[in-house]
Write a protein that holds these residues in place. Structure first.
Motif, PDB file in Angstrom:
ATOM      1  N   PHE A   1       0.954  -1.641   0.292  1.00 17.38           N
ATOM      2  CA  PHE A   1       0.024   0.081   0.173  1.00 17.38           C
ATOM      3  C   PHE A   1       1.085   0.940  -0.118  1.00 17.38           C
ATOM      4  N   VAL A   2       1.759   1.260   0.516  1.00 16.38           N
ATOM      5  CA  VAL A   2       2.482   2.200   0.813  1.00 16.38           C
ATOM      6  C   VAL A   2       3.194   2.692  -0.231  1.00 16.38           C
ATOM      7  N   THR A   3       3.710   1.139  -1.083  1.00 20.40           N
ATOM      8  CA  THR A   3       4.583   1.543  -1.788  1.00 20.40           C
ATOM      9  C   THR A   3       4.183   2.354  -3.527  1.00 20.40           C
ATOM     10  N   MET A   4       2.444   1.757  -3.396  1.00 24.09           N
ATOM     11  CA  MET A   4       1.420   2.358  -4.589  1.00 24.09           C
ATOM     12  C   MET A   4       1.526   3.887  -4.225  1.00 24.09           C
ATOM     13  N   LEU A   5       1.176   3.844  -2.834  1.00 27.73           N
ATOM     14  CA  LEU A   5       1.040   5.280  -2.624  1.00 27.73           C
ATOM     15  C   LEU A   5       2.152   6.375  -2.818  1.00 27.73           C
ATOM     16  N   SER A   6       3.063   5.617  -2.492  1.00 30.12           N
ATOM     17  CA  SER A   6       4.588   6.362  -3.470  1.00 30.12           C
ATOM     18  C   SER A   6       4.714   6.784  -4.748  1.00 30.12           C
ATOM     19  N   GLY A   7       4.099   5.445  -5.209  1.00 24.78           N
ATOM     20  CA  GLY A   7       4.660   5.314  -6.732  1.00 24.78           C
ATOM     21  C   GLY A   7       3.240   6.732  -6.977  1.00 24.78           C
ATOM     22  N   TRP A   8       2.311   6.887  -6.227  1.00 21.02           N
ATOM     23  CA  TRP A   8       1.176   8.276  -7.108  1.00 21.02           C
ATOM     24  C   TRP A   8       2.199   9.282  -6.347  1.00 21.02           C
ATOM     25  N   ILE A   9       2.699   9.605  -5.339  1.00 19.56           N
ATOM     26  CA  ILE A   9       2.839  10.442  -5.325  1.00 19.56           C
ATOM     27  C   ILE A   9       4.007  10.835  -6.405  1.00 19.56           C
ATOM     28  N   PHE A  10       4.996   9.970  -6.755  1.00 15.71           N
ATOM     29  CA  PHE A  10       5.771  10.574  -7.888  1.00 15.71           C
ATOM     30  C   PHE A  10       5.177  10.598  -9.225  1.00 15.71           C
ATOM     31  N   ARG A  11       3.913   9.942  -9.750  1.00 14.57           N
ATOM     32  CA  ARG A  11       3.701   9.974 -10.948  1.00 14.57           C
ATOM     33  C   ARG A  11       2.668  11.627 -10.639  1.00 14.57           C
ATOM     34  N   GLU A  12       1.381  11.993  -9.960  1.00 15.66           N
ATOM     35  CA  GLU A  12       0.902  13.743  -9.871  1.00 15.66           C
ATOM     36  C   GLU A  12       2.099  14.798  -8.927  1.00 15.66           C
ATOM     37  N   MET A  13       3.264  14.596  -8.473  1.00 17.60           N
ATOM     38  CA  MET A  13       3.414  15.294  -7.801  1.00 17.60           C
ATOM     39  C   MET A  13       4.144  15.882  -9.249  1.00 17.60           C
ATOM     40  N   GLY A  14       5.027  15.342 -10.378  1.00 20.87           N
ATOM     41  CA  GLY A  14       6.267  15.198 -10.931  1.00 20.87           C
ATOM     42  C   GLY A  14       5.042  16.122 -12.535  1.00 20.87           C
ATOM     43  N   ARG A  15       3.687  15.598 -12.007  1.00 24.67           N
ATOM     44  CA  ARG A  15       3.073  16.448 -13.282  1.00 24.67           C
ATOM     45  C   ARG A  15       3.535  18.184 -12.941  1.00 24.67           C
ATOM     46  N   GLN A  16       3.249  18.565 -11.766  1.00 29.05           N
ATOM     47  CA  GLN A  16       2.452  19.650 -11.248  1.00 29.05           C
ATOM     48  C   GLN A  16       4.124  20.778 -12.069  1.00 29.05           C
ATOM     49  N   PRO A  17       3.508  22.002 -12.151  1.00 30.19           N
ATOM     50  CA  PRO A  17       2.117  22.765 -11.899  1.00 30.19           C
ATOM     51  C   PRO A  17       1.514  23.294 -13.156  1.00 30.19           C
ATOM     52  N   TRP A  18       0.909  21.444 -13.531  1.00 28.17           N
ATOM     53  CA  TRP A  18      -0.166  21.506 -14.289  1.00 28.17           C
ATOM     54  C   TRP A  18      -1.245  20.964 -14.340  1.00 28.17           C
ATOM     55  N   ALA A  19      -2.665  20.886 -14.690  1.00 28.99           N
ATOM     56  CA  ALA A  19      -4.073  20.289 -14.533  1.00 28.99           C
ATOM     57  C   ALA A  19      -3.763  19.145 -16.046  1.00 28.99           C
ATOM     58  N   VAL A  20      -3.553  19.207 -16.533  1.00 23.94           N
ATOM     59  CA  VAL A  20      -3.709  18.874 -18.017  1.00 23.94           C
ATOM     60  C   VAL A  20      -2.195  19.439 -18.663  1.00 23.94           C
ATOM     61  N   TYR A  21      -1.013  18.364 -18.978  1.00 25.39           N
ATOM     62  CA  TYR A  21       0.024  18.721 -18.470  1.00 25.39           C
ATOM     63  C   TYR A  21       0.581  19.707 -20.046  1.00 25.39           C
ATOM     64  N   GLY A  22       0.659  20.605 -19.897  1.00 25.19           N
ATOM     65  CA  GLY A  22       1.292  22.126 -21.124  1.00 25.19           C
ATOM     66  C   GLY A  22       0.046  22.771 -21.143  1.00 25.19           C
ATOM     67  N   LEU A  23      -1.428  22.485 -20.671  1.00 31.30           N
ATOM     68  CA  LEU A  23      -2.462  23.390 -21.463  1.00 31.30           C
ATOM     69  C   LEU A  23      -2.859  24.249 -20.371  1.00 31.30           C
ATOM     70  N   LEU A  24      -2.984  23.589 -19.032  1.00 29.32           N
ATOM     71  CA  LEU A  24      -4.215  23.883 -18.200  1.00 29.32           C
ATOM     72  C   LEU A  24      -2.973  23.698 -17.141  1.00 29.32           C
ATOM     73  N   ARG A  25      -2.973  25.210 -16.288  1.00 28.78           N
ATOM     74  CA  ARG A  25      -2.333  24.958 -14.684  1.00 28.78           C
ATOM     75  C   ARG A  25      -2.794  24.383 -13.827  1.00 28.78           C
TER      76      ARG A  25
END
Length: 416
Positions: free
Chosen positions: A330-354
Motif C-alpha cells: 500500500f505504501v509503495t503504491m501511494l509513493s508511486g502515485w505521489i511520484f507520478r502526480e507531483m511530477g506533473r505539477q504545476p499542470w492539471a492538463v500537462y502543457g495546456l491548463l495549470r
C-alpha cells in the motif's frame, strides 16, 4: 495555506485513501476468481472454503471502496470546475465508461455472485466472478485512461476555451495511460498477494485448526507475489521512458536538466515557474524503489521457504515477517502515485491548463471546511474498513457468512 494548497491537499488525501481500496480490490478479486476456478474444476472442499473466506474479505473492501469512489467524483465538480469546464468533454468520456463498468456491470454481477451461492449452476457462478474481475480491470483501465490524458493530452482539439474529443482511440492508446494501467494492475496483484500471505501467516502462527486452508492460501499469495514484483518492475522501468522532461529533471535533480526544462517551458508559455517540487518527486520515487527492493527480497526468500511444509506450518518468525509486510505494498503504491502526480505539477492538463486555473471559485474558508469534512469522512471509512477486515480475518473461515446455507433451507443439488 492558500486556497489552491488546500484544494490540492484535499484531493491528494482523498485520492490516496481511495487508491488503498482499489489496490486491494484488484488483487483480491483476481485471487478469489482463481481459487474458485480451482474449486469448480477440482471439487476440493478446501478450495471452496478458501473462496468463501477470501471472498468475504473482498466484499468488505469493495463496499467501502465504492463509497470513497463516489466522493472522488463529487470533488471534480466541487473543487475543480475549471478542469471539468476546460477538459471534461475529453477525459469525461473515459470516466463515464468507467462508471458504467464499475457501478452497473460490476456491481450487478457482484450481486449475482453474492446471492447466487447454492442457487446458480456452479459454472454460471464461476463465470459471474470472472465477469466481476474483468470489469474491475476495465474500471481501472478507464480511470488510467483519463489520468493518462492529464499526463499526456492527445486526441483533442481546442474550440474556443474548451477541449473537444476528436480521437478516442488515441486517448485509449496513450502510452501514459497504457503503461500506467498495467503498472497499477500488477501493483494491485502484489497488494492482494501480500495481504493473503500475511493473513494466512497470522493464522498459521496461531496454530489454527484450518491448516489446509491457510497453508494453501499462503502458497498462493507468495506464488503470485514473486512473479508479480518482477513484472511490475518491467512496466515501471518502461514508464520511466515516457516521463515529461521536467519530471525527469526533478527525479535526477540535475541542475542542467532543470534549467533546460524551465527554459523550454518559458519559451512556450511565457514567464512562470514550471518545475515540479523536486523534494516530493524524489521522496516518492526513492520510497517506491526502496520498498520494491524490500518486497522483492521478502518474496524471494518466502518462495524458497514455502517449498518446505514444516517451515510453512511452524516458522513463526517468518510468519510475523509476512504479517508486517501487509501494509508495505500500500505504501509503495501511494509513493508511486505521489511520484507520478507531483511530477506533473504545476499542470492539471500537462502543457495546456495549470492547476491554479483548474480550481473552482471557492473561498479559503469554504475550502478549509471541505477539507476537514472530507478528511473526517475518509478517516472514519478507513478505520471502519480496517476494523472490519481485521475482525473478519481473525475469525477465520468458520465465521464466514458468504455462501452459507440457512439451516432451514432445502439441501441443494451438490455442486461438485
Amino acid at each position: 495555506m492558500d486556497t489552491l494548497d488546500l484544494a490540492r491537499l484535499q484531493f491528494a488525501l482523498t485520492a490516496g485513501a481511495h487508491f488503498l481500496f482499489v489496490a486491494l480490490t484488484l488483487g483480491l478479486a483476481t485471487i478469489v476468481a482463481v481459487i474458485q476456478t480451482r474449486a469448480t474444476f477440482g471439487g476440493n472442499p478446501v478450495h471452496l472454503r478458501m473462496t468463501r473466506f477470501w471472498g468475504q474479505l473482498y466484499l468488505i473492501n469493495y463496499a467501502m471502496g465504492i463509497v470513497t469512489g463516489l466522493v472522488m467524483e463529487f470533488q471534480l465538480g466541487l473543487s475543480w470546475s475549471g478542469l471539468t469546464n476546460y477538459a471534461g468533454d475529453v477525459f469525461g468520456s473515459a470516466l463515464a465508461i468507467e462508471t458504467l463498468a464499475a457501478f452497473f456491470v460490476e456491481s450487478t454481477f457482484l450481486g449475482l455472485w453474492i446471492f447466487g451461492w447454492n442457487r446458480l449452476n456452479r459454472w454460471a457462478h464461476l463465470a459471474v466472478i470472472w465477469v466481476v474481475t474483468l470489469t474491475a480491470y476495465a474500471s481501472a483501465f478507464f480511470i488510467m485512461t483519463a489520468n493518462g490524458f492529464l499526463q499526456n493530452p492527445v486526441g483533442h482539439v481546442l474550440e474556443g476555451d474548451r477541449l473537444r474529443l476528436t480521437d478516442f482511440g488515441a486517448m485509449v492508446a496513450n502510452p501514459a495511460a497504457q503503461l500506467a494501467f498495467w503498472h497499477v494492475l500488477v501493483g494491485g496483484l502484489i497488494t492482494g498477494a501480500f495481504f493473503v500471505a500475511g493473513v494466512s501467516a497470522y493464522h498459521l502462527c496461531r496454530r489454527t485448526p484450518e491448516q489446509d486452508v491457510f497453508r494453501k492460501s499462503l502458497r498462493i499469495g507468495i506464488g503470485l507475489a514473486l512473479p508479480a514484483v518482477f513484472v511490475n518492475a518491467v512496466f515501471g522501468g518502461i514508464s520511466f521512458q515516457t516521463l515529461q522532461p521536467a519530471k525527469t529533471a526533478a527525479w535526477t535533480n540535475d541542475a542542467g536538466r532543470l534549467a533546460e526544462a524551465q527554459a523550454e517551458m518559458v519559451a512556450r508559455f511565457g514567464p512562470g515557474d514550471y518545475l515540479p517540487p523536486v523534494g516530493w518527486v524524489q521522496a516518492g520515487g526513492i520510497t517506491m524503489l526502496t520498498l520494491f527492493a524490500v518486497m522483492l527480497a521478502v518474496a524471494g526468500l518466502s518462495f524458497l521457504l514455502m517449498l518446505f511444509r514444516p517451515v510453512v506450518r511452524g516458522f513463526r518468525l517468518w510468519h510475523w515477517l509476512l504479517v508486517l509486510m501487509i501494509p508495505v505494498p500500500f505504501v509503495t503504491m501511494l509513493s508511486g502515485w505521489i511520484f507520478r502526480e507531483m511530477g506533473r505539477q504545476p499542470w492539471a492538463v500537462y502543457g495546456l491548463l495549470r492547476t491554479s486555473e483548474a480550481m473552482s471559485p471557492v473561498t479559503p474558508g469554504q475550502m478549509l471546511f471541505s477539507l476537514i469534512a472530507f478528511c473526517a469522512t475518509f478517516a472514519v471509512l478507513i478505520s471502519v474498513n480496517t476494523w472490519l477486515l481485521a475482525r473478519q480475518a481473525r475469525r477465520g473461515p468458520g465465521a464466514v457468512a458468504l455462501g452459507d446455507r440457512p439451516a432451514d433451507a432445502p439441501v441443494p443439488v451438490p455442486s461438485f
